[in-house]
Design a protein around this motif. Structure first.
Motif, PDB file in Angstrom:
ATOM      1  N   LYS A 186     -40.939  54.012 -51.877  1.00 40.26           N
ATOM      2  CA  LYS A 186     -41.801  54.886 -50.995  1.00 40.26           C
ATOM      3  C   LYS A 186     -42.295  55.894 -51.902  1.00 40.26           C
ATOM      4  CE  LYS A 186     -39.800  58.253 -48.760  1.00 40.26           C
ATOM      5  NZ  LYS A 186     -39.003  58.950 -47.627  1.00 40.26           N
ATOM      6  N   CYS A 241     -49.431  60.028 -48.474  1.00 37.12           N
ATOM      7  CA  CYS A 241     -49.791  59.551 -47.162  1.00 37.12           C
ATOM      8  C   CYS A 241     -49.713  60.956 -46.203  1.00 37.12           C
ATOM      9  CB  CYS A 241     -48.707  58.410 -46.544  1.00 37.12           C
ATOM     10  SG  CYS A 241     -48.667  57.015 -47.368  1.00 37.12           S
ATOM     11  N   CYS A 287     -45.358  58.654 -46.497  1.00 34.00           N
ATOM     12  CA  CYS A 287     -45.314  57.227 -46.285  1.00 34.00           C
ATOM     13  C   CYS A 287     -43.846  56.804 -45.825  1.00 34.00           C
ATOM     14  CB  CYS A 287     -45.766  56.757 -47.648  1.00 34.00           C
ATOM     15  SG  CYS A 287     -47.240  57.427 -48.529  1.00 34.00           S
ATOM     16  N   GLN A 341     -41.502  50.888 -48.387  1.00 36.38           N
ATOM     17  CA  GLN A 341     -42.281  49.574 -48.218  1.00 36.38           C
ATOM     18  C   GLN A 341     -41.175  48.495 -48.929  1.00 36.38           C
ATOM     19  OE1 GLN A 341     -45.225  49.492 -46.925  1.00 36.38           O
ATOM     20  NE2 GLN A 341     -45.277  51.580 -46.508  1.00 36.38           N
ATOM     21  N   TRP A 390     -47.842  46.631 -51.257  1.00 38.24           N
ATOM     22  CA  TRP A 390     -48.563  47.808 -50.419  1.00 38.24           C
ATOM     23  C   TRP A 390     -49.306  48.429 -51.488  1.00 38.24           C
ATOM     24  CZ3 TRP A 390     -48.337  53.113 -50.870  1.00 38.24           C
ATOM     25  CH2 TRP A 390     -48.929  53.740 -49.789  1.00 38.24           C
ATOM     26  N   SER A 404     -51.844  52.167 -51.613  1.00 37.98           N
ATOM     27  CA  SER A 404     -52.049  53.302 -50.997  1.00 37.98           C
ATOM     28  C   SER A 404     -53.587  53.614 -50.792  1.00 37.98           C
ATOM     29  CB  SER A 404     -51.683  54.441 -51.641  1.00 37.98           C
ATOM     30  OG  SER A 404     -52.472  54.801 -52.800  1.00 37.98           O
TER      31      SER A 404
END
Length: 287
Positions: free
Chosen positions: A108, A124, A128, A131, A135, A137
């Protein structure tokens, strides 16, 4: 306060070096820089230049293992792009993080910052989510105060932390010595920059001749004396010895060693005059 930290504090806003006591934290695996331009954005209507293009600048990847030192948790990459105009000017930078967790481990990202004196920003908005699969961003907002370094950090599912740096700042003069002779003006500069997660230092020799004048550069060096222990790096310029009758510049650089109690960081340049005599110039910061 440490001498190099004081010098960096005075130039950090201009060059993007974080003036912290930690001068070098190596050990991150480096990935190849991403190829080719990514995308294009239109310039603002008020701009005199044409469209700008986002181009790859730097990408650093690191593979992490579990506490057993064997089982892979996956790979994390920090990536930086630069915004370039059609005339070659760089007008901004942006960064992002790419996660590739494996074996059921979660990653994360939390925050990022550019080492130009600005504060932390969330990767984020609102935080966030953890994950467990590949992934990427969103790109950060465009940063215009310098190229970096860009640092992104986060945590694993067990709460342990990670961080990565990418990109670098411009070289900035921390000290310089200039003297004017009958042959022209000679300067030596001690310069610093942040390169990913490492602080670097450089010696730069600059010569500007007067009509008919010349020098013969011999060597330049960059080094330090830390609690009485001297280290350095020297570059020989006399291979072969050459009369420089036009403007001339040369550099030598290295990673900056960590400070201790008493420190001197310096740059030197040695050269020969037309009459055969030699001179050595030195620029330094101490503390």
């Amino acid at each position: 306060m440490r001498a190099l930290t004081r010098a960096l504090a005075s130039v950090a806003a201009a060059v993007g070096i974080a003036a912290t006591g930690s001068l070098a934290t190596a050990g991150t695996a480096m990935a190849a820089t991403s190829p080719a331009p990514r995308s294009a954005v239109a310039a603002s209507p008020s701009s005199a230049s044409a469209a700008t293009t986002w181009q790859a600048m730097d990408k650093v990847c690191k593979t992490y293992t579990a506490l057993d030192g064997v089982t892979s948790r996956g790979q994390i990459c920090a990536e930086v792009q630069k915004r370039v105009t059609d005339t070659g000017s760089v007008t901004g930078y942006r960064g992002r993080v790419v996660l590739a967790p494996v074996n059921g481990y979660e990653m994360k990202p939390t925050t990022f910052h550019w080492s130009t004196g600005v504060g932390l920003s969330e990767v984020c908005a609102g935080g966030c989510a953890p994950q467990a699969g590949a992934w990427t961003s969103a790109w950060s907002p465009v940063h215009t105060a310098g190229s970096g370094p860009y640092k992104v950090q986060g945590e694993f599912g067990d709460g342990s932390l990670w961080d990565l740096h990418a990109s670098w700042s411009a070289w900035q003069t921390a000290d310089q010595t200039c003297l004017t002779y009958t042959a022209g003006k000679v300067c030596v500069r001690y310069e610093v920059r942040g390169y990913r997660d490492t602080l670097q230092e450089r010696s730069r020799l600059n010569y500007t001749p007067v009509k008919g004048g010349y020098i013969i550069p011999i060597s330049i060096g960059v080094g330090s004396v830390i609690d009485g222990s001297t280290t350095g790096k020297t570059r020989t310029l006399c291979q072969p010895c050459t009369k420089r009758t036009t403007s001339y510049s040369a550099t030598v650089s290295r990673d900056t060693p960590n400070p201790a109690g008493t420190n001197e960081y310096y740059a030197t340049a040695r050269f020969e005059h037309p009459n055969g005599k030699t001179s050595t110039l030195k620029a330094a910061i101490t503390g």
